[in-house]
Scaffold this active site. Structure first.
Site: not given
Ligand code: NAD
Length: 256
Positions: A138, A151
């Site tokens: 991130s 985080y």
């Molecule tokens: P999201 O909530 O859409 O997806 C998260 C995924 O992780 C889902 O499939 C969920 O079921 C899974 N998950 C959560 N806890 C779990 C566990 N204990 N075991 C197995 N699976 C688990 O979120 P996203 O925004 O797609 O995030 C994905 C990654 O991207 C994360 O690491 C997040 O930190 C990172 N990220 C997101 C953003 C953003 O703006 N959305 C920005 C930077 C980084």
């Protein structure tokens, strides 16, 4: 480009992980999905692209389940060539009010899970002298925001982990890199938009506008598809010598 390769994408039932799984499948890779929620929907979307798709329900906070998932992937497909460490959660609170169990869960899911998948998958990748580990970090792996101590700690941690493991494997065909998104409108971020809308008694659209205006100069969300195309590039031969980078895709967030 990725015919005959197998990708394991953690947390791939929604958001960025699902986007990664779809893009890798479009390139011909077999995919093992993981995560909670709409498993059947995610499987159907990936299967529609024609390749083999499978699912493992490992909880990414549980090392024994993570190890079993890697072994299941290797047993089912014969190899695990591309590992996308994507599963992640968020909790927003000042540090003195931060629930201890939320801290532990964020460190386990957003950081330690990548250690466990990587240590289990690397021997096979090294034996075949080809592999890709993509850690979805991130911008919070590069800079901080208030109220996100767990985080930010986990994401800075995974950027450091990426560099260290990249160095350990620098003379092999296995590369390890991190992708550092800014705001992407996924369920994880929609929760923060909802909280902002409720707190300020403002519309969803206004909450999104304010969220972007605070940090992301482009005033646009990055899409999961855009991140997935970067992942595909990092899996290509052109990226053979890209090692240990933390590549931000953030509308200018960390340029400020
Ligand atoms: P999201 O909530 O859409 O997806 C998260 C995924 O992780 C889902 O499939 C969920 O079921 C899974 N998950 C959560 N806890 C779990 C566990 N204990 N075991 C197995 N699976 C688990 O979120 P996203 O925004 O797609 O995030 C994905 C990654 O991207 C994360 O690491 C997040 O930190 C990172 N990220 C997101 C953003 C953003 O703006 N959305 C920005 C930077 C980084």
């Amino acid at each position: 480009m990725l015919e005959g390769k197998t990708a394991l994408v953690t947390g791939s039932t929604s958001g960025i992980g699902l986007g990664m799984a779809l893009a890798l499948a479009r390139q011909g890779a077999h995919v093992m999905l993981n995560g909670f929620g709409d498993v059947e929907g995610a499987k159907a979307e990936v299967a529609a692209l024609g390749g083999r798709v499978s699912y493992h329900g490992a909880d990414m906070s549980k090392p024994a389940e993570i190890e079993a998932m890697v072994r299941a992937c290797e047993a089912e497909f014969g190899t695990l060539d591309i590992l996308v460490n994507n599963a992640g959660i968020q909790h927003v609170a000042p540090v003195e009010d931060f629930p201890v169990e939320r801290w532990d869960a964020i460190i386990a899911i957003n950081l330690s899970s990548a250690f466990h998948t990587t240590r289990c998958a690397l021997p096979g990748m090294k034996a075949r002298n080809w592999g890709r580990v993509l850690n979805i970090a991130s911008v919070h792996g590069l800079v901080a925001s208030a109220q996100k101590s767990a985080y930010v700690a986990a994401k800075h941690g995974i950027v450091g982990f990426t560099k260290s493991v990249a160095l350990e494997n620098a003379t092999t065909g296995v590369t390890i890199n991190a992708i550092c998104p800014g705001w992407v409108l996924t369920p994880l971020v929609q929760k923060q938009v909802d909280a902002r809308a409720a707190q300020g008694d403002i519309s969803n659209e206004e909450a999104k506008r304010q969220l972007l205006a605070e940090k992301q100069p482009s005033l646009q969300f990055t899409t999961p598809d855009q991140l997935a195309e970067l992942a595909v590039f990092l899996c290509s031969p052109a990226a053979d010598n890209i090692r240990g980078v933390a590549w931000n895709v953030d509308g200018g967030w960390v340029a400020q």
